[in-house]
Design an enzyme around this catalytic site. Structure first.
Site, mmCIF file in Angstrom:
data_model
loop_
_atom_site.group_PDB
_atom_site.id
_atom_site.type_symbol
_atom_site.label_atom_id
_atom_site.label_comp_id
_atom_site.label_asym_id
_atom_site.label_seq_id
_atom_site.Cartn_x
_atom_site.Cartn_y
_atom_site.Cartn_z
ATOM 1 N N ASN A 158 0.803 -1.234 0.000
ATOM 2 C CA ASN A 158 0.000 0.000 0.000
ATOM 3 C C ASN A 158 0.836 1.284 0.000
ATOM 4 O O ASN A 158 0.392 2.291 -0.543
ATOM 5 C CB ASN A 158 -1.005 -0.016 1.159
ATOM 6 C CG ASN A 158 -0.335 -0.021 2.511
ATOM 7 O OD1 ASN A 158 0.816 -0.435 2.637
ATOM 8 N ND2 ASN A 158 -1.046 0.433 3.522
ATOM 9 N N GLU A 255 4.784 -4.380 11.785
ATOM 10 C CA GLU A 255 3.767 -3.328 11.571
ATOM 11 C C GLU A 255 2.589 -4.003 10.896
ATOM 12 O O GLU A 255 2.628 -4.279 9.694
ATOM 13 C CB GLU A 255 4.336 -2.214 10.680
ATOM 14 C CG GLU A 255 5.483 -1.444 11.296
ATOM 15 C CD GLU A 255 5.052 -0.525 12.427
ATOM 16 O OE1 GLU A 255 3.837 -0.420 12.689
ATOM 17 O OE2 GLU A 255 5.938 0.074 13.061
ATOM 18 N N CYS A 289 -3.353 0.980 6.965
ATOM 19 C CA CYS A 289 -3.453 0.125 8.153
ATOM 20 C C CYS A 289 -4.083 0.818 9.343
ATOM 21 O O CYS A 289 -4.765 0.191 10.142
ATOM 22 C CB CYS A 289 -2.051 -0.349 8.528
ATOM 23 S SG CYS A 289 -0.869 0.997 8.634
ATOM 24 N N GLU A 467 8.414 2.260 14.354
ATOM 25 C CA GLU A 467 9.143 2.934 13.284
ATOM 26 C C GLU A 467 9.044 4.434 13.570
ATOM 27 O O GLU A 467 8.199 4.880 14.344
ATOM 28 C CB GLU A 467 8.529 2.591 11.921
ATOM 29 C CG GLU A 467 8.709 1.102 11.618
ATOM 30 C CD GLU A 467 8.325 0.697 10.206
ATOM 31 O OE1 GLU A 467 7.325 1.201 9.686
ATOM 32 O OE2 GLU A 467 9.037 -0.158 9.634
HETATM 33 P P1 NDP Z 1 0.805 -9.422 3.385
HETATM 34 O O1 NDP Z 1 0.931 -9.868 4.791
HETATM 35 O O2 NDP Z 1 0.037 -10.250 2.452
HETATM 36 O O3 NDP Z 1 2.250 -9.280 2.709
HETATM 37 C C1 NDP Z 1 3.236 -8.429 3.257
HETATM 38 C C2 NDP Z 1 4.597 -8.848 2.746
HETATM 39 O O4 NDP Z 1 4.969 -10.106 3.299
HETATM 40 C C3 NDP Z 1 4.662 -9.025 1.242
HETATM 41 O O5 NDP Z 1 5.925 -8.606 0.799
HETATM 42 C C4 NDP Z 1 4.497 -10.526 1.085
HETATM 43 O O6 NDP Z 1 4.991 -11.030 -0.122
HETATM 44 C C5 NDP Z 1 5.294 -11.026 2.275
HETATM 45 N N1 NDP Z 1 4.944 -12.337 2.773
HETATM 46 C C6 NDP Z 1 3.784 -13.017 2.621
HETATM 47 N N2 NDP Z 1 3.824 -14.178 3.308
HETATM 48 C C7 NDP Z 1 5.047 -14.229 3.909
HETATM 49 C C8 NDP Z 1 5.684 -15.170 4.767
HETATM 50 N N3 NDP Z 1 5.095 -16.283 5.154
HETATM 51 N N4 NDP Z 1 6.929 -14.902 5.201
HETATM 52 C C9 NDP Z 1 7.554 -13.752 4.853
HETATM 53 N N5 NDP Z 1 6.999 -12.836 4.040
HETATM 54 C C10 NDP Z 1 5.757 -13.061 3.576
HETATM 55 O O7 NDP Z 1 0.252 -7.928 3.454
HETATM 56 P P2 NDP Z 1 -0.229 -7.001 2.246
HETATM 57 O O8 NDP Z 1 0.905 -6.777 1.323
HETATM 58 O O9 NDP Z 1 -1.500 -7.566 1.731
HETATM 59 O O10 NDP Z 1 -0.510 -5.620 2.977
HETATM 60 C C11 NDP Z 1 -1.709 -5.299 3.577
HETATM 61 C C12 NDP Z 1 -1.607 -5.474 5.078
HETATM 62 O O11 NDP Z 1 -0.518 -4.715 5.593
HETATM 63 C C13 NDP Z 1 -2.825 -4.991 5.827
HETATM 64 O O12 NDP Z 1 -3.181 -5.925 6.818
HETATM 65 C C14 NDP Z 1 -2.348 -3.715 6.493
HETATM 66 O O13 NDP Z 1 -3.049 -3.380 7.646
HETATM 67 C C15 NDP Z 1 -0.922 -4.007 6.755
HETATM 68 N N6 NDP Z 1 -0.139 -2.782 6.863
HETATM 69 C C16 NDP Z 1 0.340 -2.402 8.091
HETATM 70 C C17 NDP Z 1 1.016 -1.205 8.235
HETATM 71 C C18 NDP Z 1 1.571 -0.789 9.555
HETATM 72 O O14 NDP Z 1 2.490 0.016 9.562
HETATM 73 N N7 NDP Z 1 1.078 -1.268 10.687
HETATM 74 C C19 NDP Z 1 1.218 -0.310 7.113
HETATM 75 C C20 NDP Z 1 0.723 -0.827 5.862
HETATM 76 C C21 NDP Z 1 0.048 -2.013 5.758
HETATM 77 P P3 NDP Z 1 4.078 -11.006 -1.462
HETATM 78 O O15 NDP Z 1 2.946 -10.069 -1.244
HETATM 79 O O16 NDP Z 1 5.012 -10.543 -2.497
HETATM 80 O O17 NDP Z 1 3.598 -12.404 -1.632
#
Ligand code: NDP
Length: 493
Positions: A158, A255, A289, A467
């Site tokens: 995002n 996060e 988020c 962060e």
């Molecule tokens: P995901 O959890 O699907 O993915 C996040 C990252 O983790 C991606 O790079 C993904 O790879 C990778 N990933 C997926 N599975 C694994 C694993 N088992 N081990 C290691 N890495 C893995 O999140 P989204 O990308 O869908 O993002 C949306 C989410 O992020 C929402 O829940 C949102 O609330 C949260 N978020 C939190 C923030 C915060 O600061 N608290 C800020 C922004 C978002 P790939 O996608 O390439 O498969």
């Protein structure tokens, strides 16, 4: 604009673009047009090993440089980001579907601010000293705040550029090196961070970029050469990252997601309250988020809030993210679109009252694209999935309440606690409620403002660590205590 690397896009390892050895690639598409924007090479385990090895080699000399010299590199990189502001903003809008109204400031400036901020803090990172005898002649100790080594960064889709900067700047300022994996949906802008750091004088290997999906993420969490994982993503992924990191006992910053509350009291300024609710639900198509997806409104002000909220939500202009007039773009992907629409259908079936939105826009120019109209539900039952699940789209739920105690109890009732907000003219109540909310960040009379100086992160299942702000430095360093005995050493044997 500089030339984009040729397709398929390489990794960035050891200070230069590096072809992946996996032989596989993946595509990234424009969420608006559905067209392939770029093909990207997927890192293999050998590529991740090479990135970690390059990072380890670079890290020791980088840490030895001292904070002022490290800060100068980060400050130069910030300048280079600002010089490429339009290019980065356009790329973020193209790859992530975010309106070009948002990306220059919310994505690019926020990233550059972060590098500048930690550039300035780098020379201030130090420890404490204490003498242990009254006359100063006896033993004393000092502490050293040392880097952890190699940090693995895993980003969400995002805020791809901002997340890359927020994770990298404090880590590098403190003398660490970074191996970063962006989300597969938005892999492009992190290459620019690699380029500007390199151009600014970062030693080869200090920042490495590996590309791919969850499998590559797992290579980072499993890697014995990585000391810490800084992860942004969903709660369940965060739990998997934590479990996978246990084998090598890595330090973690997580996060994660939320379902944050905004409490609107009946003495609040109605227009400000509506502004906060709209900002906290519809910016970036609701894919933020910290969004206040549960808007608790005191009954005395409910009608006034709805009367102003609904027309403002309905007036939001949906369209091509690259059109400067567009206020809301498409969701990140057709899959995510289906998921958000399924949440909306479920909420309607569960009896929540749909006040506006609830589906795709009528505009034929947007037909078949992953758009969702700004959606507002009215609900009384906190137990509905609508009021518990993170939807991550433009879906706001208004929940009426009667008393402050009730609102705070309901706000705190979920296992997540990323953020919260309170809208009131009563100063005492504002701070009282801010203290009672179980959240990592609370805004008073505004929402979703995240200056780089302010620590950011969640409590409960919304995350670990912080962060931004000075607090971030505590999570990319470890404390070593050094005890000094100036006198003769007595031993009983
Ligand atoms: P995901 O959890 O699907 O993915 C996040 C990252 O983790 C991606 O790079 C993904 O790879 C990778 N990933 C997926 N599975 C694994 C694993 N088992 N081990 C290691 N890495 C893995 O999140 P989204 O990308 O869908 O993002 C949306 C989410 O992020 C929402 O829940 C949102 O609330 C949260 N978020 C939190 C923030 C915060 O600061 N608290 C800020 C922004 C978002 P790939 O996608 O390439 O498969």
């Amino acid at each position: 604009m500089t030339d984009s690397p040729p397709d398929p896009r390489p990794l960035f390892v050891g200070g230069a673009p590096r072809p992946a050895t996996s032989g596989t690639t993946f595509e990234t598409r424009s969420p608006f047009s559905g067209d392939v924007i770029a093909t990207v090479q997927t890192a293999s385990a050998a590529d991740v090993d090479a990135a970690v090895a390059a990072a380890r080699d670079a890290q020791r000399a980088w840490a030895a440089l001292g904070g002022a010299a490290r800060g100068r590199v980060l400050a130069r990189a910030a300048d280079l980001i600002r010089a490429r502001r339009d290019e980065i903003a356009r790329l973020e809008s193209l790859d992530g579907g975010k309106p070009i109204q948002e990306t220059p400031e919310a994505d690019v400036d926020s990233g550059a601010d972060c590098l500048e901020y930690f550039a300035a803090l780098a020379p201030t990172i130090g420890g404490e000293t204490q003498t242990l005898s009254g006359d100063g002649a006896g033993p004393w100790f000092y502490t050293r705040r040392e880097p952890l080594g190699v940090v693995g960064g895993i980003g969400a889709w995002n805020y791809p550029f901002q997340i890359a900067c927020w994770k990298t700047a404090p880590a590098l300022a403190a003398g660490n090196a970074m191996v970063f994996k962006p989300a597969e949906q938005t892999p492009l802008s992190a290459t620019i961070l690699a380029e500007v750091l390199h151009e600014a004088g970062a030693p080869p290997g200090l920042f490495n970029l590996v590309q791919g999906d969850a499998a590559v993420g797992r290579m980072l969490t499993a890697h014995p050469g990585i000391a810490k994982i800084s992860f942004t993503g969903e709660i369940n992924t965060g739990k998997a990252v934590m479990a996978d990191s246990a084998a090598t006992l890595k330090v973690l910053t997580l996060e994660l997601g939320g379902k944050s509350p905004l409490l609107v009291f009946d003495d609040a300024d109605v227009d400000d309250a509506v502004s906060a609710a709209i900002l906290g639900n519809f910016y970036t198509q609701g894919q933020i988020c910290t969004n206040c997806t549960r808007v608790f409104v005191q009954r005395g002000i409910l009608d006034a809030v709805l009367a102003r909220l609904l027309p403002r939500a309905e007036a939001i202009r949906l369209g091509d993210p690259l059109d400067p007039a567009t206020q809301m773009g498409p969701l990140i992907s057709p899959e995510h679109h289906r998921s958000v629409l399924a949440h909306i259908d479920r909420a309607r079936a569960d009896g929540a009252r749909l006040l506006t939105g609830g589906g795709a826009p009528d505009d034929p120019a947007l037909a078949g694209k992953p758009f969702v109209r700004p959606t507002v539900f009215l609900a009384e039952d906190d137990a509905l999935p609508l009021c518990r699940d993170e939807i991550f789209g433009p879906v706001m739920t208004v929940l009426p309440f009667d008393t402050e105690d009730e609102a705070v109890t309901r706000a705190n009732s979920l296992p997540v606690g990323l953020a919260g907000g309170v809208m009131t003219r009563d100063l005492t109540r504002a701070h009282r409620v801010a203290a009672r909310l179980e959240a990592g960040v609370v805004w008073i009379n505004t929402y979703n403002i995240t200056p780089i100086e302010m620590p950011f992160g969640g409590v409960k299942q919304s995350g670990l660590g912080r962060e931004n702000g000075r607090a971030a430095l505590e999570h990319v360093t470890r404390v070593k205590s050094v005890y000094v005995e100036p006198g003769p050493l007595e031993a009983p044997y």
